[in-house]
Scaffold this active site. Structure first.
Site, mmCIF file in Angstrom:
data_model
loop_
_atom_site.group_PDB
_atom_site.id
_atom_site.type_symbol
_atom_site.label_atom_id
_atom_site.label_comp_id
_atom_site.label_asym_id
_atom_site.label_seq_id
_atom_site.Cartn_x
_atom_site.Cartn_y
_atom_site.Cartn_z
ATOM 1 N N TYR A 24 0.838 -1.215 0.000
ATOM 2 C CA TYR A 24 0.000 0.000 0.000
ATOM 3 C C TYR A 24 0.871 1.262 0.000
ATOM 4 O O TYR A 24 0.593 2.230 -0.714
ATOM 5 C CB TYR A 24 -0.950 0.005 1.198
ATOM 6 C CG TYR A 24 -1.793 1.253 1.264
ATOM 7 C CD1 TYR A 24 -2.667 1.579 0.228
ATOM 8 C CD2 TYR A 24 -1.707 2.134 2.353
ATOM 9 C CE1 TYR A 24 -3.430 2.742 0.275
ATOM 10 C CE2 TYR A 24 -2.475 3.288 2.408
ATOM 11 C CZ TYR A 24 -3.331 3.589 1.366
ATOM 12 O OH TYR A 24 -4.087 4.744 1.409
ATOM 13 N N ARG A 69 1.603 6.967 -6.681
ATOM 14 C CA ARG A 69 0.472 7.877 -6.917
ATOM 15 C C ARG A 69 0.845 9.312 -6.567
ATOM 16 O O ARG A 69 0.565 10.233 -7.337
ATOM 17 C CB ARG A 69 -0.737 7.435 -6.093
ATOM 18 C CG ARG A 69 -1.859 8.474 -6.117
ATOM 19 C CD ARG A 69 -3.128 7.991 -5.457
ATOM 20 N NE ARG A 69 -2.964 7.590 -4.062
ATOM 21 C CZ ARG A 69 -3.940 7.139 -3.295
ATOM 22 N NH1 ARG A 69 -5.158 7.012 -3.790
ATOM 23 N NH2 ARG A 69 -3.726 6.794 -2.037
ATOM 24 N N GLU A 72 -14.278 -1.220 6.301
ATOM 25 C CA GLU A 72 -14.254 0.041 5.545
ATOM 26 C C GLU A 72 -15.542 0.110 4.727
ATOM 27 O O GLU A 72 -16.013 -0.912 4.220
ATOM 28 C CB GLU A 72 -13.028 0.071 4.631
ATOM 29 C CG GLU A 72 -12.972 1.331 3.797
ATOM 30 C CD GLU A 72 -11.700 1.474 2.978
ATOM 31 O OE1 GLU A 72 -10.592 1.233 3.512
ATOM 32 O OE2 GLU A 72 -11.828 1.826 1.796
ATOM 33 N N ARG A 80 -12.122 13.079 1.293
ATOM 34 C CA ARG A 80 -13.074 12.234 2.029
ATOM 35 C C ARG A 80 -14.385 12.061 1.263
ATOM 36 O O ARG A 80 -15.094 11.093 1.457
ATOM 37 C CB ARG A 80 -13.365 12.838 3.398
ATOM 38 C CG ARG A 80 -12.123 12.964 4.285
ATOM 39 C CD ARG A 80 -11.535 11.612 4.630
ATOM 40 N NE ARG A 80 -10.296 11.743 5.402
ATOM 41 C CZ ARG A 80 -9.520 10.721 5.721
ATOM 42 N NH1 ARG A 80 -9.823 9.493 5.331
ATOM 43 N NH2 ARG A 80 -8.422 10.913 6.400
ATOM 44 N N TYR A 138 -1.425 13.094 6.253
ATOM 45 C CA TYR A 138 -1.038 12.056 7.217
ATOM 46 C C TYR A 138 0.462 12.156 7.500
ATOM 47 O O TYR A 138 1.254 12.381 6.581
ATOM 48 C CB TYR A 138 -1.303 10.649 6.662
ATOM 49 C CG TYR A 138 -2.736 10.153 6.693
ATOM 50 C CD1 TYR A 138 -3.743 10.818 7.379
ATOM 51 C CD2 TYR A 138 -3.066 8.980 6.028
ATOM 52 C CE1 TYR A 138 -5.045 10.321 7.385
ATOM 53 C CE2 TYR A 138 -4.365 8.482 6.035
ATOM 54 C CZ TYR A 138 -5.352 9.161 6.723
ATOM 55 O OH TYR A 138 -6.635 8.673 6.727
HETATM 56 C C1 LIG Z 1 -9.417 4.140 4.924
HETATM 57 C C2 LIG Z 1 -8.560 5.024 4.433
HETATM 58 O O1 LIG Z 1 -7.984 5.008 3.218
HETATM 59 C C3 LIG Z 1 -8.323 4.086 2.211
HETATM 60 C C4 LIG Z 1 -7.354 4.297 1.100
HETATM 61 C C5 LIG Z 1 -7.615 5.167 0.057
HETATM 62 C C6 LIG Z 1 -6.596 5.440 -0.998
HETATM 63 O O2 LIG Z 1 -5.413 5.201 -0.756
HETATM 64 O O3 LIG Z 1 -6.976 5.894 -2.101
HETATM 65 C C7 LIG Z 1 -8.866 5.814 -0.031
HETATM 66 C C8 LIG Z 1 -9.848 5.521 0.881
HETATM 67 C C9 LIG Z 1 -9.727 4.306 1.699
HETATM 68 O O4 LIG Z 1 -10.069 3.229 0.855
HETATM 69 C C10 LIG Z 1 -8.164 6.195 5.269
HETATM 70 O O5 LIG Z 1 -7.015 6.597 5.165
HETATM 71 O O6 LIG Z 1 -9.028 6.714 6.007
#
Ligand SMILES: C=C(O[C@@H]1C=C(C(=O)O)C=C[C@H]1O)C(=O)O
Length: 338
Positions: free
Chosen positions: A142, A149, A328, A215, A202
């Protein structure tokens, strides 16, 4: 005929179901027990994502619009566009490192978007096999994905470039499968959640480059001040930037639902300059991801209570971007029909 082409609608259907009369298939994502490469199939931009553990979980997501689309391939991406909306999907084969191929895939998508003229990206989904495992260099996949990205986004949009609502979730095979929706003239606004640190901010402990997504993203027809359709990103039990309630799926579910409710709330929409408000009961096309099969009943009952009886809800058992997250949820709150 719709006067404004806000006829974009996602639905979950049985495989091979046809669109209603007068509607056209812009894109099709089949959630399968194997992966299927992006291609134009029977005239439709199509991709299969390996997300189903068995045949019971097979479901297909379709994106329908009012105008007949033109479809094709651009590099490794399949796409279709109808003059107002673009759908585009791609797969990055399994490999030892994703940073470079993710950068290239994003580059290709940015090129396609600008060549065809659909500058407003509404929503992106990424399904990442072995999302919590280490890549060939020992970095979590990840994090490796986020690195590629972020570099692609920086290069195109600059470090402050805004990205739409997204999902970055595990899958059961096929490297990284991803797809996006973009619009030509609709008004796009990206929303944050006051209970959560914006993902692009983050801290470094979650990886060398942060995830770039909002979000939620609202898509409104020109001239409409309200929120239009609100696409809520994959949402989990995170407050500030920290995972809350490690190991407790019921509590993680509660925090997740509270986060989604907060993003959609009138208070939050007003804070983003949008005179509108939604609740969890407005959500449709809800996808719920859970890490452990044994949590299904607990999650299902929390969702049944939170969402409308008429909402389409699907459940997938896959890994989640942080190894301490058990659930999630994502969804779309469409605007009321005119
Ligand atoms: C759950 C989270 O992230 C996840 C990861 C994401 C991404 O990397 O595009 C987008 C939303 C979620 O699927 C979060 O950080 O709150």
């Amino acid at each position: 005929m719709a006067t404004y082409p806000n006829g974009l609608r996602g639905r979950l259907v049985r495989p091979h179901e046809e669109p209603p009369p007068g509607r056209h298939l812009l894109g099709r994502i089949a959630f399968l027990d194997h992966h299927r490469p992006p291609a134009v199939r029977d005239g439709v931009a199509d991709m299969g994502v390996h997300l189903a553990r068995d045949e019971r979980a097979l479901v297909t997501e379709v994106w329908e619009t009012d105008a007949p689309p033109t479809s094709g391939m651009y590099q490794d991406l399949v796409y279709a566009h109808d003059g107002e909306y673009l759908f585009c999907a791609g797969q990055i084969p399994e490999g030892g490192s994703y940073r470079e191929p993710v950068r290239e895939a994003y580059d290709a998508a940015f090129d396609l978007i600008s060549e065809l003229g659909y500058p407003h990206v509404i929503r992106i989904w990424h399904f990442i096999n072995d999302i919590n495992r280490a890549n060939a260099d020992g970095m979590e996949i990840y994090r490796d994905f986020c690195l590629g990205r972020a570099e692609a986004v920086d290069r195109r949009l600059g470090p402050a470039g805004e990205m739409p609502a997204a999902t970055g979730i595990g899958s059961l095979g096929g490297g990284i499968s991803w797809y996006l929706l973009a619009s030509r003239s609709g008004r796009i606004r990206h929303l944050e959640n006051p209970l959560q640190v914006p993902a692009p901010s983050y801290p470094h402990r979650y990886g060398p480059r942060p995830p770039k997504f909002a979000r939620a993203t609202s898509l409104s027809p020109p001239g409409l001040d309200g929120a239009g359709d609100v696409f809520v990103a994959g949402t989990a039990s995170i407050l500030g930037h920290e995972t809350i309630h490690e190991g407790d799926v019921a509590k993680q579910c509660d925090v997740t639902l509270a986060n989604m409710a907060k993003v959609l709330s009138r208070e939050n929409l007003l804070a983003h300059g949008i005179d509108d408000g939604r609740t969890l009961k407005d959500l449709r096309l809800v996808k719920v991801y859970l890490r452990r099969e044994e949590d299904l009943e607990a999650v299902r009952s929390a969702c049944a209570e939170a969402f409308s009886d008429t909402a389409e809800i699907v459940y997938f058992t896959v890994d989640i971007c942080r190894s301490d997250l058990l659930v999630e949820i994502e969804g779309i709150a469409p605007r009321a029909p005119a």
